[in-house]
Structures are given as structure tokens and as C-alpha cells.
Design an enzyme around this catalytic site. Structure first.
Site, PDB file in Angstrom:
ATOM      1  N   GLU A   1      -5.779   2.879  -5.149  1.00 56.89           N
ATOM      2  CA  GLU A   1      -4.870   1.926  -5.773  1.00 56.89           C
ATOM      3  C   GLU A   1      -5.572   1.119  -6.869  1.00 56.89           C
ATOM      4  O   GLU A   1      -4.990   0.855  -7.923  1.00 56.89           O
ATOM      5  CB  GLU A   1      -4.311   0.969  -4.725  1.00 56.89           C
ATOM      6  CG  GLU A   1      -3.440   1.626  -3.677  1.00 56.89           C
ATOM      7  CD  GLU A   1      -3.268   0.723  -2.474  1.00 56.89           C
ATOM      8  OE1 GLU A   1      -4.095   0.822  -1.528  1.00 56.89           O
ATOM      9  OE2 GLU A   1      -2.335  -0.095  -2.482  1.00 56.89           O
TER      10      GLU A   1
ATOM     11  N   HIS B   1       0.836  -1.208   0.000  1.00 55.55           N
ATOM     12  CA  HIS B   1       0.000   0.000   0.000  1.00 55.55           C
ATOM     13  C   HIS B   1       0.869   1.256   0.000  1.00 55.55           C
ATOM     14  O   HIS B   1       0.653   2.177  -0.804  1.00 55.55           O
ATOM     15  CB  HIS B   1      -0.936   0.005   1.204  1.00 55.55           C
ATOM     16  CG  HIS B   1      -1.691   1.292   1.378  1.00 55.55           C
ATOM     17  ND1 HIS B   1      -2.681   1.694   0.515  1.00 55.55           N
ATOM     18  CD2 HIS B   1      -1.562   2.289   2.299  1.00 55.55           C
ATOM     19  CE1 HIS B   1      -3.152   2.873   0.906  1.00 55.55           C
ATOM     20  NE2 HIS B   1      -2.490   3.258   1.976  1.00 55.55           N
TER      21      HIS B   1
ATOM     22  N   ASP C   1     -11.299   3.059   7.031  1.00 54.01           N
ATOM     23  CA  ASP C   1     -10.802   4.433   7.205  1.00 54.01           C
ATOM     24  C   ASP C   1     -11.184   5.228   5.947  1.00 54.01           C
ATOM     25  O   ASP C   1     -10.390   5.367   5.017  1.00 54.01           O
ATOM     26  CB  ASP C   1      -9.279   4.385   7.403  1.00 54.01           C
ATOM     27  CG  ASP C   1      -8.648   5.765   7.433  1.00 54.01           C
ATOM     28  OD1 ASP C   1      -9.349   6.738   7.770  1.00 54.01           O
ATOM     29  OD2 ASP C   1      -7.448   5.865   7.109  1.00 54.01           O
TER      30      ASP C   1
ATOM     31  N   ARG D   1      -9.475  11.720  -0.977  1.00 54.04           N
ATOM     32  CA  ARG D   1      -8.123  11.808  -1.530  1.00 54.04           C
ATOM     33  C   ARG D   1      -7.756  13.197  -2.023  1.00 54.04           C
ATOM     34  O   ARG D   1      -6.584  13.590  -1.965  1.00 54.04           O
ATOM     35  CB  ARG D   1      -7.982  10.821  -2.695  1.00 54.04           C
ATOM     36  CG  ARG D   1      -8.209   9.392  -2.325  1.00 54.04           C
ATOM     37  CD  ARG D   1      -7.240   8.918  -1.275  1.00 54.04           C
ATOM     38  NE  ARG D   1      -7.479   7.517  -0.929  1.00 54.04           N
ATOM     39  CZ  ARG D   1      -6.938   6.924   0.127  1.00 54.04           C
ATOM     40  NH1 ARG D   1      -6.142   7.604   0.947  1.00 54.04           N
ATOM     41  NH2 ARG D   1      -7.196   5.654   0.384  1.00 54.04           N
TER      42      ARG D   1
END
Ligand code: CA
Length: 381
Positions: A332, A102, A207, A211
Site C-alpha cells: 500500500e 487495507h 505477517d 506479493r
């Protein structure tokens, strides 16, 4: 197989017909009222905290007692007839960043012209203090946050100015949360091998992350309003004792961390995660691929003498495996929004529902299902 058999017995808080909140244990699709079954006052409470504060010997004895009660047929309420609530009164909330896959993916997306991992990353479990008061229970709607958003392009010379409005890059982070039961003294450290003396159990954790807000605000002090609007946890807290068969070796650590972070061979939990968007599985992150172990995170959290309080919660950070289908965030999965996945998806839309599901080897030879974490995106206000 419900995943909630005698080898699991997770704890939660429930009420019936709007009555007082109380502590219960889930067995199959029923809830056992622990105050009614044992008479103990710590179970007639709106959170698990009074029970958690009693420490590991009481946790162990209680688990034995509850297993005995269940085996002999204690009275219980069908799950469908109770309301479930936030299981703990969250004291302090810390979130780590323990997955190398990550951290490297985020580094490549946010800082494409630099090394993906910053120089400190393999020497300490990077983390930040989050907002305990906005930890909500599974099933709570998440209102799309507004704030200063990074501008995506520059029209004139110099850095682009931000705009204000609802986040356009609302995301999830599939994580595991660790619940601290027994406190520690201010000024003392919790050693690597004292993990089970303080940590009671684990919860599923999402969570939620904006972004565009995060990208603009995070330098130099880290996550702030891009994270603090909501963090969801599961209804059920799975005690560590139910995960005895789930411990496994994590990948080797190189370089060897400083001695307070434990011996070279680190152990984590073999927990499988599923990220489900509107009913479709979009990713399967494996917890066993994490770099930093739960014991290392706790040792690091307290190495400066910071004390633990009953109800402290610390998150693992996004769980992402090495494969594309194992990434624990939309950031991602869509590679910064440039490569839509699934049915053309990049980030969350209003009305989307996300569920995180978790399973692990149980002590009975089968698998247990940890409490899942769901949330639906409500429009910005
Ligand atoms: Ca996180």
C-alpha cells in the site's frame, strides 16, 4: 518511561546461560523468574501454554500476585543477561483481514477494474487458516522465499505464464495478534461477549508476505505459500488486563452485522503502531480505525462449532488507517510498487530490518509499550 512498568507486566519465555526455558514476567528492563518466585510447576516450562490453559481466574490471581512480588522487590535478571524465546507453542493460526482501509487498498491494487470490497466483506470478518509451525519469535531472520511468481506482462495472446525464483515483492503486514488461553468444546460457539474468558492477551505480529507469489496463487482458495514461510510475533504477551484503559469505539458498522457478531457498537483497542525500516519510521497505523473488532473475529472463528485450543493465535490482518502515512504494508505504501516511498523504496531488499512497535494507554494513566517485532531479510537459499 520504559512502557514496562507495574501496569504492564507482560509474560514471556526466557533462559539463562543456555539453561532450561522458563516463564517470566518483564518489569522495566528485568525479567522475574516466575517458577523461582512462586514455586508453581506451570512456570518451569518452555512455553506459556500450561499457564494459559488454567483460565481467566488463575490469570487474574497471578497478575495480582506478580504485581505484589514486584512491589516488594522480588529477585530478577537484567534483560541483557537472558535469552528470549517464542512465548507460546502455537496451536492453530488464523489471520483475518479486518481493516476496511487495507482491504479497499488491496482491492484497488489487485483488482483495479472491480469494486474494491467484495460483497461478503461487510458481513463477516474474512480470514484464512495459516501455518502455525512457521510462527517465529521476534529477531529471527526471514529467508527470502522462492516460488511461482506472477508474470508482470503478457508477450503473446492469452494469460502470461509464471516464472520461478526468489520473491521480488517481499513485504510486511503490521498486525496485532490475539493469544487464546482457555479452550472451547468442539461443536460449541464462543459468544461475542465471552472474549475475555478465552483470550489471554495480545502480541505484536508481522505477517511477512510475498506479493508476487500471492498474486498468482490466491484465486480461488486464498493465501498459501505467499504467506506461510514466516510469521513473526513479539517476545512478550501483554495480558488483556493491562489493556483495560485501551478499549475504544471502532467506526460504525453499516450494514448491521448478523446478531452472532454482537451489538451495533463495536469496541477495539486504541493501540498505535509504528513501522520502522532500517531505523526510520515509515508509517504509523492506528488500530482504532479497524472495522471488525477482536470479539467479532473470535465469534466468527467459532460460529461453525470449531473448537479453540490453548495456544491458538489469530491475527487482526494488516492495520491500515485512512491516511497515506498510516498504511501497514509496503504494497500500500508504494501503491503496488508504482509509487516508491521514503528513499525510493517499493519492497524489501536483502539485509533490510523491519521493526514494528506498539504502544497503548496503560491503566496507570501513562502509556505501555507492547513487545516489538523485528526481523531481518536474509537472501534466498
Ligand atoms: Ca495478514
Amino acid at each position: 518511561m520504559s512502557g514496562f512498568g507495574i501496569d504492564h507486566l507482560p509474560y514471556g519465555v526466557f533462559s539463562v546461560d543456555g539453561g532450561e526455558r522458563r516463564v517470566g514476567v518483564r518489569f522495566e528492563n528485568t525479567v522475574v523468574d516466575l517458577h523461582a518466585a512462586t514455586g508453581r510447576p506451570e512456570f518451569l516450562a518452555p512455553s506459556l501454554n500450561a499457564f494459559l490453559a488454567l483460565g481467566p481466574e488463575v490469570w487474574r490471581q497471578t497478575r495480582e500476585e506478580v504485581a505484589g512480588l514486584v512491589e516488594t522487590g522480588v529477585a530478577s535478571s537484567p534483560l541483557a543477561e537472558v535469552a528470549l524465546h517464542l512465548p507460546i507453542e502455537v496451536a492453530d493460526y488464523v489471520d483475518f483481514y479486518a481493516s476496511e482501509h487495507h482491504a479497499a487498498n488491496v482491492g484497488r491494487i489487485f483488482r483495479p477494474d472491480q469494486q474494491p470490497l467484495l460483497p461478503n466483506w461487510k458481513h463477516l470478518p474474512v480470514g484464512y487458516h495459516g501455518r502455525a509451525g512457521t510462527v517465529v519469535v521476534s529477531g529471527t531472520d526471514v529467508v527470502r522465499p522462492s516460488g511461482q511468481r506472477a508474470s508482470t506482462g503478457s508477450t503473446t495472446a492469452g494469460p502470461p505464464a509464471p516464472t520461478y525464483g526468489p520473491s521480488r515483492r517481499l513485504d510486511i503486514e503490521a498486525e496485532l495478534g490475539f493469544v487464546v488461553g482457555a479452550p472451547s468444546e468442539l461443536g460449541s460457539r464462543v459468544p461475542y461477549d465471552a472474549f475475555a474468558e478465552h483470550v489471554f492477551g495480545v502480541v505484536g505480529l508481522n505477517d511477512w508476505s510475498a506479493r508476487d507469489i500471492q498474486a498468482w496463487e490466491y484465486v480461488p482458495l486464498g493465501p498459501f505459500l505467499g504467506k506461510s514461510f514466516a510469521t513473526s510475533i513479539s517476545h512478550w504477551v501483554t495480558p488483556l488486563a493491562a489493556l483495560d484503559a485501551a478499549w475504544c469505539a471502532l467506526p460504525d458498522q453499516d450494514p448491521t452485522p448478523l446478531p452472532y457478531l454482537g451489538p451495533g457498537r463495536v469496541r477495539g483497542l486504541d493501540i498505535d503502531v509504528e513501522v520502522v525500516l532500517n531505523g526510520e519510521v515509515v508509517s504509523r497505523p492506528p488500530y482504532r480505525t479497524m472495522y471488525w473488532s477482536p470479539q467479532q473475529m473470535l465469534a466468527h472463528l467459532t460460529v461453525n462449532g470449531a473448537s479453540l485450543r490453548t495456544g491458538d493465535l489469530f491475527g487482526s490482518g494488516t492495520i491500515s488507517g485512512p491516511e497515506a502515512g498510516e498504511r501497514g504494508s509496503f504494497l500500500e505504501l508504494s501503491w503496488g510498487g508504482q509509487e516508491p516511498f521514503g528513499d525510493g523504496r517499493t519492497f524489501l531488499e536483502d539485509g533490510d530490518e523491519v521493526a514494528l512497535r506498539y504502544s497503548a494507554p496503560g491503566t496507570g494513566g501513562g502509556r505501555i509499550s507492547l513487545g516489538d517485532v523485528t526481523g531481518r531479510i536474509a537472501p534466498a537459499r
